[in-house]
Design an enzyme around this catalytic site. Structure first.
Site, PDB file in Angstrom:
ATOM      1  CE  LYS A   1      -4.534   0.676   0.037  1.00 24.99           C
ATOM      2  NZ  LYS A   1      -5.488  -0.143  -0.731  1.00 24.99           N
TER       3      LYS A   1
ATOM      4  CG  ASP B   1      -7.230   3.239  -1.454  1.00 28.84           C
ATOM      5  OD1 ASP B   1      -7.296   4.034  -0.503  1.00 28.84           O
ATOM      6  OD2 ASP B   1      -7.731   2.101  -1.407  1.00 28.84           O
TER       7      ASP B   1
END
Length: 449
Positions: free
Chosen positions: A129, A169
């Site tokens: 991430k 995201d």
């Protein structure tokens, strides 16, 4: 059992001692590891090889400065990150988030979750991430481009189609992915289509990727309800958020005959007792990039309420949190149960607090955990990687069919392991155990790396 429970507690204590400020990371590790105690009893080799201790340490964490110039000619400085958690199952894979709330704690928790979510898909991808505390909201296209180019100038050193494949995201949509991809291509002087996923279809993105997380959530929830003989049609659903996940969860829920009565953004939520007019929401959020409160200007029967948590006080059969982490606390969970909720499906990443999840389970609410229920997005991202490797583009129907099959397999695997090691309805434990065993076994096979 007591011995392995103590082992897990010792591992949790060690990470709290190392990084006492990273509470979100501690919580997600605790949620996973507390579920796997029965597995550790059967497989002592996981403890002997210190699999847990290795899993909580990222393979690599990168933090860097992002300097860019705004439209006024002023220099701006942000911080960028990439947490490459695990490559045991394949190249690092996980989104980039541009939002003021981004910290190393947030990204470590998301990266840890991503490892297990990706493992559940059964596809060859690891977990990572990344992102920045940059806020694209209210910025011009030119400013977003300048930021993305500066961000990618550093990030490009650490990614590649067979190394790390970021995606979008929160705050990173098709516009941002385009600017990031263009800068990567310019620096590397190579058209590596598979280096980023979530690309536009006209430069080798995947059809159905935009819809994937929301659609996948409903496919999972439908499998969960079908197993109990419950029909989704006719149910009243409360949804939070109004981004891609929420939008396409609403779309698929409506296709299944359910009535969705809410959605929200960071300022507040709308309640439409007649059912959300999704075309209007898409116009406001996707075309005009406006605020959800504009909906009531053309829909007089609807109500707008400031603040986001109030959405969980609306009476419903099913709740789908699709906005962000931590949006359902214990008080919200109690309000939902008091109003008759029978199922909760997590579309966002870890949107329910640990005590909220425990309360749902105590009250026998069917609960679809995020790492399983929202895995559709990353599943189709992996399918996008496969298409890029083949230099082909599959049809929407082919991708959607594969997505539906993947979500069914995730549900059935989670249910099977829940029945084997825990309560048959405990899909939290079932998903955690399924993913943990897949990753742990591969780590054992690959040695001390």
């Amino acid at each position: 059992m007591a011995d392995m429970k103590q082992y897990v507690e010792d591992v949790l204590a060690s990470i709290e001692q190392k990084d006492p400020e990273q509470k979100m990371f501690h919580d997600t590790v605790s949620e996973v590891f507390s579920s796997i105690v029965p597995v550790l009893e059967v497989h002592p080799e996981y403890r002997e090889n210190k699999i847990l201790e290795r899993m909580v340490e990222p393979e690599r964490t990168v933090s860097f400065r992002v300097v860019w110039q705004d439209d006024k000619g002023e220099v701006q400085v942000n911080r960028g990150y990439r947490v490459q958690m695990s490559s045991a199952m394949g190249p690092y894979k996980g989104g980039l988030r541009f939002h003021p709330s981004v910290t190393l704690d947030v990204l470590k928790f998301l990266a840890f979750e991503q490892v297990y979510k990706n493992a559940l898909t059964g596809l060859p991808i690891g977990g990572a991430k990344g992102g920045s505390d940059f806020d694209p909201h209210g910025r011009s296209d030119n400013e977003v481009m300048h930021f993305c180019q500066s961000f990618m100038t550093e990030l490009c050193r650490h990614i590649g189609p067979n190394v790390d494949v970021p995606a979008g995201d929160i705050g990173v949509g098709g516009r941002e992915i385009g600017y990031l991809f263009g800068q990567y291509k310019r620096i590397r002087d190579s058209y590596d289509a598979g280096v980023l996923t979530g690309k536009r279809v006209d430069y080798w993105g995947s059809l159905a990727r935009t819809e994937a997380t929301g659609y996948g959530l409903l496919y999972f929830v439908k499998n969960m309800l079908d197993a109990k003989g419950i029909d989704l049609a006719g149910k009243t659903i409360v949804v939070s958020g109004s981004g891609n996940v929420a939008t396409y969860a609403i779309e698929k829920a409506q296709e299944y005959g359910a009535k969705v009565v809410t959605c929200s953004d960071s300022n507040g939520y709308i309640y439409d007792p007649e059912g959300i007019d999704l075309a209007a929401v898409k116009e406001i959020k996707q075309v005009r990039r406006g605020r959800i409160k504009e909906y009531v200007e053309t829909h007089p029967q609807a109500e707008y309420h400031e603040g986001c948590r109030g959405v969980w006080t609306v009476k419903c059969d099913i709740a789908l949190p699709c906005a962000t982490q931590g949006e359902i606390d214990l008080a919200s969970a109690k309000a939902l149960v008091a109003n008759g909720v029978t199922a909760v499906g997590e579309g966002a990443n870890m949107p329910s607090s640990l005590d909220a999840i425990a309360y749902f389970q105590q009250q026998k609410v069917l609960f679809a955990p995020a790492k399983a229920a929202n895995a559709g997005g990353v599943a189709v991202s992996a399918l996008e990687m496969a298409q890029n490797s083949e230099r082909l583009q599959w049809t929407f129907e082919e991708v959607d069919g594969r997505l539906k099959a993947i979500m069914k397999n995730i549900y059935e695997s989670a249910r099977k392991n829940a029945e084997k090691y825990a309560d048959p309805d405990d899909l939290v434990a079932g998903a955690n155990i399924t993913a943990f065993v897949r990753v742990a076994d591969v780590m054992l096979a690959q040695g001390l790396v």
